[in-house]
Design a protein around this motif. Structure first.
Motif, PDB file in Angstrom:
ATOM      1  N   GLN A  38       4.762  -0.514   8.458  1.00  0.00           N
ATOM      2  CA  GLN A  38       4.995   0.729   7.733  1.00  0.00           C
ATOM      3  C   GLN A  38       6.487   0.977   7.649  1.00  0.00           C
ATOM      4  O   GLN A  38       7.180   0.983   8.666  1.00  0.00           O
ATOM      5  CB  GLN A  38       4.306   1.918   8.406  1.00  0.00           C
ATOM      6  CG  GLN A  38       4.460   3.204   7.601  1.00  0.00           C
ATOM      7  CD  GLN A  38       3.456   4.257   8.009  1.00  0.00           C
ATOM      8  OE1 GLN A  38       2.634   4.002   8.878  1.00  0.00           O
ATOM      9  NE2 GLN A  38       3.517   5.405   7.371  1.00  0.00           N
TER      10      GLN A  38
ATOM     11  N   TRP B 264       5.144  -2.373  -7.274  1.00  0.00           N
ATOM     12  CA  TRP B 264       3.711  -2.435  -7.539  1.00  0.00           C
ATOM     13  C   TRP B 264       3.413  -2.536  -9.012  1.00  0.00           C
ATOM     14  O   TRP B 264       2.451  -3.167  -9.435  1.00  0.00           O
ATOM     15  CB  TRP B 264       3.004  -1.235  -6.931  1.00  0.00           C
ATOM     16  CG  TRP B 264       3.384   0.086  -7.510  1.00  0.00           C
ATOM     17  CD1 TRP B 264       4.347   0.929  -7.078  1.00  0.00           C
ATOM     18  CD2 TRP B 264       2.795   0.720  -8.648  1.00  0.00           C
ATOM     19  NE1 TRP B 264       4.411   2.045  -7.868  1.00  0.00           N
ATOM     20  CE2 TRP B 264       3.469   1.959  -8.834  1.00  0.00           C
ATOM     21  CE3 TRP B 264       1.775   0.383  -9.528  1.00  0.00           C
ATOM     22  CZ2 TRP B 264       3.144   2.837  -9.851  1.00  0.00           C
ATOM     23  CZ3 TRP B 264       1.457   1.266 -10.547  1.00  0.00           C
ATOM     24  CH2 TRP B 264       2.138   2.472 -10.695  1.00  0.00           C
TER      25      TRP B 264
ATOM     26  N   ARG C 137      -4.772  -1.197  -0.964  1.00  0.00           N
ATOM     27  CA  ARG C 137      -3.564  -1.836  -1.497  1.00  0.00           C
ATOM     28  C   ARG C 137      -3.555  -1.774  -3.015  1.00  0.00           C
ATOM     29  O   ARG C 137      -4.584  -1.584  -3.668  1.00  0.00           O
ATOM     30  CB  ARG C 137      -3.511  -3.293  -1.047  1.00  0.00           C
ATOM     31  CG  ARG C 137      -4.777  -4.095  -1.372  1.00  0.00           C
ATOM     32  CD  ARG C 137      -4.537  -5.151  -2.410  1.00  0.00           C
ATOM     33  NE  ARG C 137      -5.760  -5.898  -2.676  1.00  0.00           N
ATOM     34  CZ  ARG C 137      -5.790  -7.155  -3.070  1.00  0.00           C
ATOM     35  NH1 ARG C 137      -4.658  -7.804  -3.253  1.00  0.00           N
ATOM     36  NH2 ARG C 137      -6.919  -7.765  -3.325  1.00  0.00           N
TER      37      ARG C 137
ATOM     38  N   SER D 282       0.838  -1.184   0.000  1.00  0.00           N
ATOM     39  CA  SER D 282       0.000   0.000   0.000  1.00  0.00           C
ATOM     40  C   SER D 282       0.878   1.242   0.000  1.00  0.00           C
ATOM     41  O   SER D 282       1.916   1.284   0.650  1.00  0.00           O
ATOM     42  CB  SER D 282      -0.919   0.005   1.227  1.00  0.00           C
ATOM     43  OG  SER D 282      -1.684   1.194   1.277  1.00  0.00           O
ATOM     44  N   THR D 283       0.456   2.251  -0.756  1.00  0.00           N
ATOM     45  CA  THR D 283       1.180   3.518  -0.835  1.00  0.00           C
ATOM     46  C   THR D 283       0.208   4.664  -0.542  1.00  0.00           C
ATOM     47  O   THR D 283      -1.014   4.512  -0.682  1.00  0.00           O
ATOM     48  CB  THR D 283       1.797   3.725  -2.228  1.00  0.00           C
ATOM     49  OG1 THR D 283       0.741   3.827  -3.190  1.00  0.00           O
ATOM     50  CG2 THR D 283       2.717   2.566  -2.594  1.00  0.00           C
TER      51      THR D 283
ATOM     52  N   MET E 106       4.911   3.980   2.666  1.00  0.00           N
ATOM     53  CA  MET E 106       4.596   2.676   2.109  1.00  0.00           C
ATOM     54  C   MET E 106       4.322   1.676   3.230  1.00  0.00           C
ATOM     55  O   MET E 106       4.997   1.660   4.253  1.00  0.00           O
ATOM     56  CB  MET E 106       5.733   2.182   1.224  1.00  0.00           C
ATOM     57  CG  MET E 106       5.498   0.791   0.633  1.00  0.00           C
ATOM     58  SD  MET E 106       6.870   0.235  -0.405  1.00  0.00           S
ATOM     59  CE  MET E 106       6.609   1.267  -1.845  1.00  0.00           C
TER      60      MET E 106
ATOM     61  N   THR F  63       9.402  -0.768  -9.763  1.00  0.00           N
ATOM     62  CA  THR F  63       8.823  -0.108  -8.604  1.00  0.00           C
ATOM     63  C   THR F  63       8.050  -1.080  -7.739  1.00  0.00           C
ATOM     64  O   THR F  63       7.429  -0.688  -6.779  1.00  0.00           O
ATOM     65  CB  THR F  63       7.875   1.002  -9.068  1.00  0.00           C
ATOM     66  OG1 THR F  63       6.863   0.417  -9.879  1.00  0.00           O
ATOM     67  CG2 THR F  63       8.630   2.071  -9.827  1.00  0.00           C
TER      68      THR F  63
ATOM     69  N   ALA G  17       9.171   3.886  -0.485  1.00  0.00           N
ATOM     70  CA  ALA G  17       8.753   5.276  -0.527  1.00  0.00           C
ATOM     71  C   ALA G  17       8.167   5.664   0.817  1.00  0.00           C
ATOM     72  O   ALA G  17       7.671   4.806   1.551  1.00  0.00           O
ATOM     73  CB  ALA G  17       7.726   5.484  -1.638  1.00  0.00           C
TER      74      ALA G  17
END
Length: 602
Positions: free
Chosen positions: A219, A271, A76, A11-12, A100, A269, A97
């Motif tokens: 996290q 994802w 997500r 998840s971002t 994230m 990346t 990141a």
């Protein structure tokens, strides 16, 4: 707690904001749809029950999102996290990141269904399929007037299939396995903009939900990590987890191979790689289906006749067919879902090219086009209008109007053809009531080609054509029965062809998603063979490789030159002009005098 990495997620902050906004709009659009159905709906009627079902959808949306700021909503990215490849050190690792979150869940034991009667949870059982779920909801009278449904897999893949009695496929793609944790959305039956948007956005929102139960997340804090790729561990934010992130993700025996001997992996990346993997998984499901075959002339159809079906938007097909004495080479494209374009070369084996090349077969080129007038629904067939040999020599010029209706594994087409498609001339032209010159058809051929004979379109006596396409129990194979409107009594270039029967029999065998083989028996006396190669340009993507990052030595020099410091930049800006008491900045050459505006200052 036993975590199942098949139900892992990434998840971002961006996806959390996007899905929070999508949930807000979904709730508003569903409320709007419910209000429309509630107008004039008697209590206890099916419309009133459908309104209650939509309100249940709203409550489910509210339960799936937390109250508060959008960034607090956990959503997500579609895909499945692979801890052995995505989280290990090296060039193939996920770029961490700020904000994230990664995690995993316990495997669920149920399936969520959103249909006309509300939201239901059904216990998952081994061997459960989409076909079985649709039969259950139909028996419960919960499908309403819906024609399609979307299955959302635990990995976030959305698979949409027809489910109505008139368009449902009982084999092949319809019989999809359903995994625990999947969701099924029965589409709203309307065709207005709000309902179409909900039918697309709701499955995508469900694909962003956490894939299981009792999920545990970590996290990541990119600020506390060494610069990539020197990272040797990924620690959690202080107090967020009990064990360091390197413990569950690092391989048990990391490779000791020297760095220069290790195989470079493409950078990604994370994802994006997960989403691409999900798309490739869906692309591996290959099956034949009615309404997809290329005709002898190219373009979606049966053999000699077209249908009202269209290829998916972005589809590009190359077709070759041979039916003595013709060999046809065609290229067809679907720039839009309602439009088809084609270019074709026809080689006539019994006619020479001319004195310049007497040993060469005559070659004719032509252009085709087809447009959808309206789409198929529960009671109304799909309708299309098309033109063949438009702008060529006109040897095979024809126009047609055709309708297609699907009934389960059968796809039935019926049309009216003019010109080459209707040389049998079953009856006088009904369009002559509007324009008397359409009663007869003039010579539409052109010696040089490239002329558009617009005045002769839809002229002359038409003929009826049609056919049936059947999806067999063997998924790659479809069978065809066709009735032609062409009796071959007026072939171009004085070619003589005998027709023993107006019925044609054919079959299409789909080898894979890109290759199809065609065969048939036409005119009652001639064999047909052909093949089609196709791809979808709308789904093509190029993999990007950023290469292995190079080590860069830290610099001890200042970030600015002596004349590029922030202070120097501010001094130069002030020196370039003056700022008035009102705050407006005037360049030196444009300073106003005594309240007069300079012409150069605007």
């Amino acid at each position: 707690m036993a975590l199942d990495w098949r139900y892992s997620f990434v998840s971002t902050p961006l996806i959390r904001r996007q899905m929070a906004a999508t949930a807000n709009r979904l709730s508003a659009e569903i409320e709007l749809i419910a209000a429309r159905y509630a107008v004039g709906a008697p209590e206890g009627s099916s419309r009133a029950a459908y309104v209650e079902g939509l309100h249940a959808w709203q409550r489910y949306l509210d339960q799936g999102r937390q109250q508060g700021e959008p960034r607090s909503v956990l959503a997500r990215l579609p895909g499945q996290l692979n801890p052995l490849t995505d989280m290990r050190d090296g060039p193939g690792a996920i770029r961490i990141a700020p904000g994230m979150v990664i995690g995993a869940c316990q495997a669920p034991r149920d399936v969520v269904i959103l249909d006309a009667s509300g939201v239901h949870q059904r216990q998952w059982s081994p061997g459960l399929t989409l076909d079985a779920l649709i039969d259950e909801r139909r028996a419960a009278d919960s499908l309403g007037q819906a024609a399609r449904a979307s299955l959302v897999t635990p990995q976030g893949q959305v698979l949409t299939r027809p489910i109505a009695s008139w368009n449902r496929l009982t084999r092949g793609a319809a019989d999809l396995p359903v995994a625990p944790g999947a969701s099924l959305v029965i589409h709203t039956p309307g065709i207005d903009t709000a309902q179409q948007w909900v039918n697309e956005a709701l499955p995508q929102w469900l694909a962003s939900r956490l894939p299981g139960e009792n999920c545990h997340s970590w996290q990541l804090d990119a600020a506390s990590l060494p610069p990539y790729p020197h990272s040797r561990s990924r620690a959690c934010r202080a107090g967020a987890c009990e064990t360091p992130m390197s413990s569950p993700f690092r391989p048990a025996h990391p490779s000791t191979r020297p760095r220069d001997e290790q195989r470079p992996a493409p950078a990604r990346t994370g994802w994006l790689a997960l989403g691409m993997a999900g798309g490739l998984l869906g692309a591996q499901i290959a099956h034949a289906a009615t309404g997809e075959s290329q005709s002898d002339f190219g373009g979606v159809g049966l053999m000699q006749t077209p249908t009202a079906r269209f290829a998916p938007q972005g589809e590009l097909s190359f077709t070759y067919s041979r039916t003595q004495p013709y060999k046809r080479f065609s290229v067809n494209a679907a720039p839009f879902e309602w439009m088809e374009l084609g270019f074709r070369y026809v080689s006539v084996e019994t006619v020479s090219y001319g004195e310049a090349a007497p040993d060469r077969d005559y070659l004719d080129k032509s252009f085709d086009t087809k447009f959808r007038l309206w789409e198929e629904d529960r009671y109304r067939p799909a309708l299309a209008v098309g033109l063949r040999d438009l702008g060529g020599t006109g040897l095979f010029s024809s126009e047609y109007l055709v309708a297609s209706k699907r009934y389960g594994d059968l796809d039935v087409s019926l049309g009216l053809g003019w010109g080459y498609l209707g040389t049998r001339g079953d009856f006088s032209n009904p369009l002559a009531l509007v324009r008397s010159s359409l009663e007869t058809r003039s010579d539409t051929t052109s010696d040089n080609g490239g002329d558009f004979q617009l005045g002769s379109m839809f002229s002359g006596s038409p003929a009826v054509f049609g056919g049936i396409e059947y999806q067999t129990p063997w998924d790659p194979l479809t069978l065809m029965l066709e009735y032609e409107g062409n009796d071959y009594s007026d072939e171009p270039l004085t070619v003589e062809i005998d027709q023993d029967s107006p019925f044609n029999l054919g079959a299409t065998f789909k080898v894979n998603d890109n290759l199809s083989l065609h065969g048939g028996w036409e005119r009652g006396n001639t064999a047909m063979l052909g093949l089609s190669l196709s791809t979808n340009l709308a789904g093509l993507a190029q993999a990007k490789d950023d290469g292995t990052p190079e080590d860069v030595a830290p610099s001890h020099h200042s970030r600015y030159r002596h004349d590029q410091t922030p202070e120097a930049f501010r001094v130069r800006s002030l020196d370039a002009g003056w700022r008035t008491s009102t705050g407006r900045h005037w360049p030196r050459r444009c300073v106003p005098r005594r309240g007069l505006k300079s012409p150069a200052c605007g």
